[in-house]
Scaffold this motif. Structure first.
Motif, PDB file in Angstrom:
ATOM      1  N   PHE A 231       0.772  -1.362  -0.097  1.00 22.45           N
ATOM      2  CA  PHE A 231       0.041  -0.217  -0.032  1.00 22.45           C
ATOM      3  C   PHE A 231       0.902   1.191   0.007  1.00 22.45           C
ATOM      4  N   LEU A 232       2.159   1.357  -0.112  1.00 20.12           N
ATOM      5  CA  LEU A 232       2.973   2.399  -0.079  1.00 20.12           C
ATOM      6  C   LEU A 232       2.665   3.477  -1.213  1.00 20.12           C
ATOM      7  N   HIS A 233       2.075   3.029  -2.534  1.00 21.15           N
ATOM      8  CA  HIS A 233       1.650   3.898  -3.454  1.00 21.15           C
ATOM      9  C   HIS A 233       0.507   4.657  -3.103  1.00 21.15           C
ATOM     10  N   LYS A 234      -0.361   4.265  -2.085  1.00 21.59           N
ATOM     11  CA  LYS A 234      -1.541   4.963  -1.583  1.00 21.59           C
ATOM     12  C   LYS A 234      -1.168   5.890  -0.564  1.00 21.59           C
ATOM     13  N   ILE A 235      -0.060   6.152   0.057  1.00 21.28           N
ATOM     14  CA  ILE A 235       0.453   7.014   1.161  1.00 21.28           C
ATOM     15  C   ILE A 235       0.978   7.926   0.967  1.00 21.28           C
ATOM     16  N   ASP A 236       0.746   9.204   1.618  1.00 21.97           N
ATOM     17  CA  ASP A 236       1.214  10.566   1.127  1.00 21.97           C
ATOM     18  C   ASP A 236       2.141  10.853   2.436  1.00 21.97           C
ATOM     19  N   VAL A 237       1.781  10.659   3.481  1.00 19.27           N
ATOM     20  CA  VAL A 237       2.606  10.775   4.762  1.00 19.27           C
ATOM     21  C   VAL A 237       2.649   9.497   5.722  1.00 19.27           C
ATOM     22  N   LEU A 238       3.640   9.245   5.865  1.00 20.92           N
ATOM     23  CA  LEU A 238       3.966   7.768   6.398  1.00 20.92           C
ATOM     24  C   LEU A 238       4.911   7.954   7.844  1.00 20.92           C
ATOM     25  N   VAL A 239       4.410   7.401   8.956  1.00 22.25           N
ATOM     26  CA  VAL A 239       4.990   7.696  10.192  1.00 22.25           C
ATOM     27  C   VAL A 239       5.244   6.157  10.764  1.00 22.25           C
ATOM     28  N   LEU A 240       6.813   5.770  10.756  1.00 26.39           N
ATOM     29  CA  LEU A 240       6.822   4.436  11.413  1.00 26.39           C
ATOM     30  C   LEU A 240       7.542   4.602  12.659  1.00 26.39           C
ATOM     31  N   ASN A 241       7.138   3.428  13.650  1.00 28.30           N
ATOM     32  CA  ASN A 241       7.761   3.368  15.057  1.00 28.30           C
ATOM     33  C   ASN A 241       7.941   2.059  15.283  1.00 28.30           C
ATOM     34  N   THR A 242       8.669   1.634  16.250  1.00 31.24           N
ATOM     35  CA  THR A 242       8.923   0.458  17.019  1.00 31.24           C
ATOM     36  C   THR A 242       9.777   0.583  18.145  1.00 31.24           C
ATOM     37  N   GLY A 243       9.616  -0.544  18.997  1.00 29.02           N
ATOM     38  CA  GLY A 243      10.713  -0.412  20.221  1.00 29.02           C
ATOM     39  C   GLY A 243      10.470  -1.289  21.162  1.00 29.02           C
ATOM     40  N   ASP A 356      11.498  13.280  16.085  1.00 35.98           N
ATOM     41  CA  ASP A 356      12.236  13.303  17.554  1.00 35.98           C
ATOM     42  C   ASP A 356      11.462  13.485  18.425  1.00 35.98           C
ATOM     43  N   ILE A 357      10.766  12.531  19.495  1.00 32.65           N
ATOM     44  CA  ILE A 357       9.814  12.888  20.401  1.00 32.65           C
ATOM     45  C   ILE A 357      10.627  12.477  21.826  1.00 32.65           C
ATOM     46  N   THR A 358      11.595  11.834  21.908  1.00 33.90           N
ATOM     47  CA  THR A 358      11.975  11.356  23.043  1.00 33.90           C
ATOM     48  C   THR A 358      12.468  12.159  24.343  1.00 33.90           C
ATOM     49  N   ALA A 359      13.211  12.896  24.142  1.00 36.93           N
ATOM     50  CA  ALA A 359      13.815  13.783  25.262  1.00 36.93           C
ATOM     51  C   ALA A 359      12.646  14.635  25.824  1.00 36.93           C
ATOM     52  N   LEU A 360      11.751  15.120  24.817  1.00 33.68           N
ATOM     53  CA  LEU A 360      10.653  16.035  25.236  1.00 33.68           C
ATOM     54  C   LEU A 360       9.695  15.269  26.157  1.00 33.68           C
ATOM     55  N   THR A 394       1.275  16.152  21.168  1.00 30.55           N
ATOM     56  CA  THR A 394       2.301  17.095  20.930  1.00 30.55           C
ATOM     57  C   THR A 394       3.117  16.373  19.707  1.00 30.55           C
ATOM     58  N   TRP A 395       3.315  14.994  19.661  1.00 33.64           N
ATOM     59  CA  TRP A 395       3.795  14.345  18.577  1.00 33.64           C
ATOM     60  C   TRP A 395       3.238  14.635  17.301  1.00 33.64           C
ATOM     61  N   ASN A 396       1.650  14.684  17.257  1.00 32.02           N
ATOM     62  CA  ASN A 396       1.115  14.961  15.963  1.00 32.02           C
ATOM     63  C   ASN A 396       1.232  16.497  15.737  1.00 32.02           C
ATOM     64  N   GLU A 397       1.294  17.393  16.770  1.00 27.97           N
ATOM     65  CA  GLU A 397       1.642  18.719  16.538  1.00 27.97           C
ATOM     66  C   GLU A 397       2.820  19.185  15.788  1.00 27.97           C
ATOM     67  N   ILE A 398       3.871  18.299  16.198  1.00 27.92           N
ATOM     68  CA  ILE A 398       5.151  18.507  15.713  1.00 27.92           C
ATOM     69  C   ILE A 398       5.264  17.869  14.224  1.00 27.92           C
ATOM     70  N   LEU A 399       4.434  16.679  13.927  1.00 23.21           N
ATOM     71  CA  LEU A 399       4.333  15.899  12.544  1.00 23.21           C
ATOM     72  C   LEU A 399       3.456  17.087  11.707  1.00 23.21           C
ATOM     73  N   PHE A 400       2.464  17.702  12.234  1.00 23.07           N
ATOM     74  CA  PHE A 400       1.681  18.566  11.434  1.00 23.07           C
ATOM     75  C   PHE A 400       2.353  19.943  10.933  1.00 23.07           C
ATOM     76  N   ALA A 401       3.438  20.110  11.901  1.00 26.69           N
ATOM     77  CA  ALA A 401       4.091  21.276  11.486  1.00 26.69           C
ATOM     78  C   ALA A 401       5.254  21.051  10.320  1.00 26.69           C
TER      79      ALA A 401
END
Length: 403
Positions: A231-243, A356-360, A394-401
């Motif tokens: 589905f990558l061809h259908k995506i305009d903004v992609l956010v990955l995470n794991t841990g 980068d949201i870890t320290a905040l 806040t993570w989403n606010e930074i993403l939106f920006a």
């Protein structure tokens, strides 16, 4: 995850409109420094040049490092109600529906240093994402970010303008299953799709024997999730995470066996869980970077790890996070490097950006669900997931920006 190395200096505060710098009577703030690996987006946009189909920026402007800054009290927060956002917000993360009584943490807003972060507004987001799709792919913290964004877009109110389009992405409840592997919703007025796909390890996981319900599952460290291939061809903004799923207990509980090259892993280096996680993150980000020339409109982000705040034990050994009072107000995060060196290293030299949201988030221990969880066993605290509304907003606010 690396810990913050704290060096404290004190300076006088500067008052701001709509903002109160402190909860206590203290008029001082703390600076936080970190000496780990550095990642900062150096890209600048020249006048008159297109910034893909997200719009044209007419002037050259300074790039803001959103990872630097401080938490301030803002009476205009939160951006939605934890009581009312029942259409999108799972009860297990809605702390307003729990026995928690202290909600001062909802009033905190992240203020980047030396730059202003664009105010998030649902209509503005939908206009910017007209005819576009935003996808979160990751673990339960990615799911929290997804639910947070849905509440932010709708201001926590029920909406009849949203259509469930999970079937377009194979996100349906499988036979014998309890829930789908994710959710996808489309805002009809702007044809904007927001989706989440569960991939806790950011790699392909498949049953070794499809005919055996008790089969082990191959965890292919060198294969990105097939969902991305499909589905990558259908995506305009992609956010990955794991841990946080990279531990022996999770692998045993899910009957996951690490595979490499299509066979059980025999590489001793990758037998170490930290090395396996590092390898997989780098491999998936490298693959994604190789796909970007084929999808020039795609903006790709890797979100750094969300910190845990267990004290005096872990989740299953009596660990706790009992603080409910915001202690971060006035403490500035001024480090040049990310507190997640694996994430910073993985994106370095690629066109994938670091969210980068870890320290905040590290200084927000009061924002966890803690002992108020309605799903945990007696005596077990949740110092991993966040109350919503809360820090993931806040993570989403930074993403939106950045989109």
């Amino acid at each position: 995850m690396a810990l913050l190395c704290v060096d404290i200096k004190r300076v006088q505060l500067e008052p701001k409109r709509h903002v109160r710098e402190k909860i206590s009577t203290s008029t001082q703030r703390e600076f936080i420094y970190n000496e780990e690996e550095h990642h900062l987006d150096k890209t600048t946009i020249d006048a008159g040049k297109s910034s893909s189909d997200f719009g044209t920026v007419p002037i050259k402007r300074k790039i803001c490092n959103y990872a630097k800054g401080k938490w301030v009290i803002d009476d205009r927060r939160p951006l939605y109600s934890g009581f009312r956002c029942k259409q999108w917000l799972a009860p297990m993360w809605a702390c307003r529906l729990m026995q928690r009584q202290d909600f001062a943490f909802e009033k905190l807003r992240w203020q980047p240093k030396d730059c202003e972060m664009e105010e998030f507004e649902g209509p503005k987001f939908l206009k910017r994402m007209h005819d576009k799709t935003l996808a979160f792919v990751g673990d339960s913290l990615g799911r929290q970010q997804f639910q947070s964004l849905m509440c932010m877009i709708t201001a926590g109110e029920d909406s009849s303008d949203v259509l469930d389009v999970g079937n377009e992405y194979g996100l349906v409840i499988p036979p014998g299953g309890v829930r789908p592997d994710g959710w996808a919703y489309r805002f009809l007025r702007t044809n904007t799709t927001v989706l989440y796909y569960w991939s806790s390890g950011l790699c392909e996981i498949e049953p070794v024997n499809v005919n055996d319900p008790r089969t082990e599952h191959a965890m292919h460290l060198d294969r990105p999730p097939s969902f991305l291939h499909q589905f990558l061809h259908k995506i305009d903004v992609l956010v990955l995470n794991t841990g946080h799923h990279w531990n022996r207990g999770k692998l045993r509980a899910n009957r996951w066996v690490m595979y490499l090259g299509g066979a059980p892993n025999t590489n001793r280096m990758l037998a170490d869980m930290g090395n396996a996680k590092n390898f997989t993150i780098h491999n998936t980000v490298k693959w994604l970077d190789s796909q970007l020339p084929k999808h020039p409109r795609l903006k790709a982000f890797y979100r750094s790890i969300s910190p845990r705040h267990f004290v005096n034990g872990d989740w299953n050994t009596g660990g706790s996070c009992n603080n409910t009072r915001p202690m971060s107000v006035g403490r500035e995060v001024l480090q040049e490097e990310s507190s997640d060196p694996i994430a910073a290293s993985a994106v370095r030299g690629t066109a994938v950006k670091l969210l980068d949201i870890t320290a905040l988030s590290q200084v927000r221990d009061e924002g966890h669900i803690s002992r108020f969880s309605i799903t945990s066993a007696h005596g077990v605290q949740d110092c991993l997931h966040w109350c919503l509304p809360g820090v993931p907003d806040t993570w989403n606010e930074i993403l939106f920006a950045q989109i």
